[in-house]
Motif scaffolding. Structure first.
Motif, short mmCIF file in Angstrom:
data_model
loop_
_atom_site.label_atom_id
_atom_site.label_comp_id
_atom_site.label_asym_id
_atom_site.label_seq_id
_atom_site.Cartn_x
_atom_site.Cartn_y
_atom_site.Cartn_z
N THR A 51 0.83 -1.21 0.00
CA THR A 51 0.00 0.00 0.00
C THR A 51 0.86 1.25 0.00
N PHE A 52 1.89 1.25 0.82
CA PHE A 52 2.81 2.39 0.89
C PHE A 52 3.52 2.60 -0.44
N MET A 53 3.99 1.52 -1.04
CA MET A 53 4.72 1.64 -2.29
C MET A 53 3.83 2.14 -3.42
N LEU A 54 2.55 1.72 -3.45
CA LEU A 54 1.64 2.11 -4.52
C LEU A 54 1.05 3.49 -4.31
N VAL A 55 0.66 3.81 -3.07
CA VAL A 55 -0.05 5.05 -2.80
C VAL A 55 0.90 6.22 -2.58
N VAL A 56 1.95 6.00 -1.78
CA VAL A 56 2.86 7.09 -1.42
C VAL A 56 3.99 7.23 -2.44
N GLU A 57 4.70 6.13 -2.70
CA GLU A 57 5.81 6.22 -3.65
C GLU A 57 5.35 6.09 -5.09
N ARG A 58 4.11 5.57 -5.29
CA ARG A 58 3.48 5.46 -6.60
C ARG A 58 4.28 4.61 -7.58
N ARG A 59 5.00 3.69 -7.04
CA ARG A 59 5.74 2.74 -7.89
C ARG A 59 6.24 1.60 -7.03
N ILE A 60 6.45 0.47 -7.67
CA ILE A 60 7.05 -0.68 -7.01
C ILE A 60 8.35 -0.98 -7.74
N ASN A 61 9.44 -0.56 -7.14
CA ASN A 61 10.75 -0.72 -7.76
C ASN A 61 11.41 -1.99 -7.24
N LEU A 62 11.44 -3.02 -8.07
CA LEU A 62 12.01 -4.30 -7.66
C LEU A 62 13.28 -4.63 -8.45
N ARG A 63 13.73 -3.71 -9.27
CA ARG A 63 14.95 -3.98 -10.04
C ARG A 63 16.17 -3.97 -9.12
N THR A 64 17.00 -4.95 -9.29
CA THR A 64 18.22 -5.04 -8.49
C THR A 64 19.31 -5.74 -9.29
N SER A 65 20.52 -5.31 -9.06
CA SER A 65 21.67 -5.97 -9.69
C SER A 65 22.44 -6.81 -8.68
N ARG A 66 21.87 -6.92 -7.47
CA ARG A 66 22.60 -7.62 -6.39
C ARG A 66 21.67 -8.63 -5.70
N PRO A 67 21.15 -9.60 -6.44
CA PRO A 67 20.21 -10.56 -5.83
C PRO A 67 20.82 -11.36 -4.69
N TRP A 68 22.08 -11.76 -4.82
CA TRP A 68 22.69 -12.59 -3.79
C TRP A 68 22.95 -11.80 -2.51
N SER A 69 23.15 -10.50 -2.65
CA SER A 69 23.28 -9.66 -1.46
C SER A 69 21.96 -9.60 -0.70
N HIS A 70 20.85 -9.58 -1.45
CA HIS A 70 19.54 -9.61 -0.81
C HIS A 70 19.31 -10.95 -0.11
N VAL A 71 19.78 -12.03 -0.72
CA VAL A 71 19.64 -13.35 -0.11
C VAL A 71 20.40 -13.40 1.22
N TRP A 72 21.64 -12.89 1.22
CA TRP A 72 22.44 -12.90 2.45
C TRP A 72 21.79 -12.03 3.52
N ARG A 73 21.33 -10.83 3.14
CA ARG A 73 20.65 -9.96 4.09
C ARG A 73 19.40 -10.66 4.64
N GLY A 74 18.67 -11.35 3.75
CA GLY A 74 17.47 -12.06 4.19
C GLY A 74 17.78 -13.18 5.15
N LEU A 75 18.84 -13.93 4.86
CA LEU A 75 19.22 -15.06 5.72
C LEU A 75 19.58 -14.57 7.12
N MET A 76 20.37 -13.51 7.20
CA MET A 76 20.76 -12.97 8.50
C MET A 76 19.55 -12.36 9.22
N GLY A 77 18.72 -11.64 8.47
CA GLY A 77 17.56 -11.01 9.08
C GLY A 77 16.53 -12.00 9.60
N VAL A 78 16.29 -13.05 8.83
CA VAL A 78 15.34 -14.08 9.27
C VAL A 78 15.88 -14.83 10.48
#
Length: 314
Positions: free
Chosen positions: A57-84
């Motif tokens: 809701t925040f991304m659509l209403v306030v930021e008016r876009r959903i930006n999911l493009r990334t050039s660092r997918p494995w960095s997101h995986v590592w951040r996710g693993l540590m965060g979870v």
């Protein structure tokens, strides 16, 4: 006036940070209240699945876009693993310990972040921050009292969560150089939903780990509420850091200790002892000083970067 300067609203930032911390702490209280009915993995799943409601809701209403493009997918995986991993340990600690104890011990994250930044980020930590780290560990020892005969091994769980939290923060520092905050939050939330499903088959090994359907509408409502609160608090946190400097906003994270004491007292009849209060105060003092020193050093680095180099003469 620059746009960055005009965007800073310190009072709003402080209020939003306090709101985020209060919502997170209240969410922790709800998690503790239902931890006897649902395994930790299922609570992590609900926390992140229903967090998509406010996040999208925040991304659509306030930021008016959903930006999911990334050039660092494995960095997101590592951040996710540590965060979870951090989230799982935090949630488990709420089940095994008094809420105020779990929150107080979990606030040692900045101490581990300072220690780990040396080998992982190559940062130079001076004697002031090392002194604050040592002081923080003294506070942890005061709270846990190892060797006193009343040490609870479960106290190690929120400390382990703090280590994972520190590793997650280090990965976020690297990701934030190229990725927008909402993109980082979106991929973490998605990763957490998928990763929590790994605990689904564990019920076949131990019935205590088996996922359970909500017994009634109230339990279902609480699971949904946990996710909505978590997502909403994350948004408030993100905006707070956009509206105010880190040195202004970050210390209010320690209001969780106050909110945790109050919620633990009124909802679970927990009365923190002098060791918890004293040790918690030491950890908070250490953390605030670490934040202060990091802010001072960051300001010095920015100032040095703006000074033009002297021309070389021969």
């Amino acid at each position: 006036m620059t746009s960055a300067a005009s965007a800073e609203r310190p009072i709003q930032a402080i209020l939003l940070m306090n709101l985020a911390v209060f919502i997170f702490t209240a969410m922790d209280g709800i998690i503790k209240s239902v931890s006897g009915s649902f395994p930790t993995g299922e609570l992590v799943f609900a926390r992140n699945l229903f967090a998509f409601l406010p996040l999208l809701t925040f991304m659509l209403v306030v930021e008016r876009r959903i930006n999911l493009r990334t050039s660092r997918p494995w960095s997101h995986v590592w951040r996710g693993l540590m965060g979870v991993s951090a989230m799982f340990c935090y949630f488990l600690s709420y089940k095994l310990l008094p809420l105020s104890d779990a929150i107080a011990l979990g606030l040692s994250g900045p101490i581990f972040l300072t220690v780990l930044s040396v080998p992982l980020l190559g940062e130079q930590v001076g004697w002031r921050r090392w002194s604050a780290v040592i002081l923080g560990f003294v506070g942890v020892l005061v709270m846990t009292r190892p060797g006193s005969g009343i040490f609870d091994p479960a106290a190690l769980i929120p400390l382990l969560a703090s280590v994972f939290y520190a590793l997650a923060m280090i990965s976020i520092r690297k990701l934030a150089q190229t990725e927008p905050p909402t993109t980082i939050v979106f991929y973490f939330t998605l990763f957490a939903v998928l990763a929590s499903l790994v605990t689904l088959p564990l019920g076949a090994i131990d019935p205590a780990l088996a996922w359970a359907w909500p017994a009634d509408g109230k339990e279902l409502g609480l699971l949904i509420l946990i996710g909505i609160m978590g997502g909403s608090a994350q948004i408030a946190l993100t905006i707070a850091f956009r509206r105010g400097a880190v040195s202004l906003v970050a210390p209010f994270d320690y209001m969780a200790l106050v909110y945790g004491f109050l919620i633990g007292f009124f909802l679970f009849e927990e009365v923190p002892d002098a060791y918890l209060i004293g040790g918690g105060a030491i950890v908070v003092t250490s953390g605030i000083y670490i934040i202060h020193r990091e802010t001072v050093l960051a300001r010095q680095r920015r100032r040095a970067a703006t000074i033009p180099a002297m021309p070389v003469t021969e």
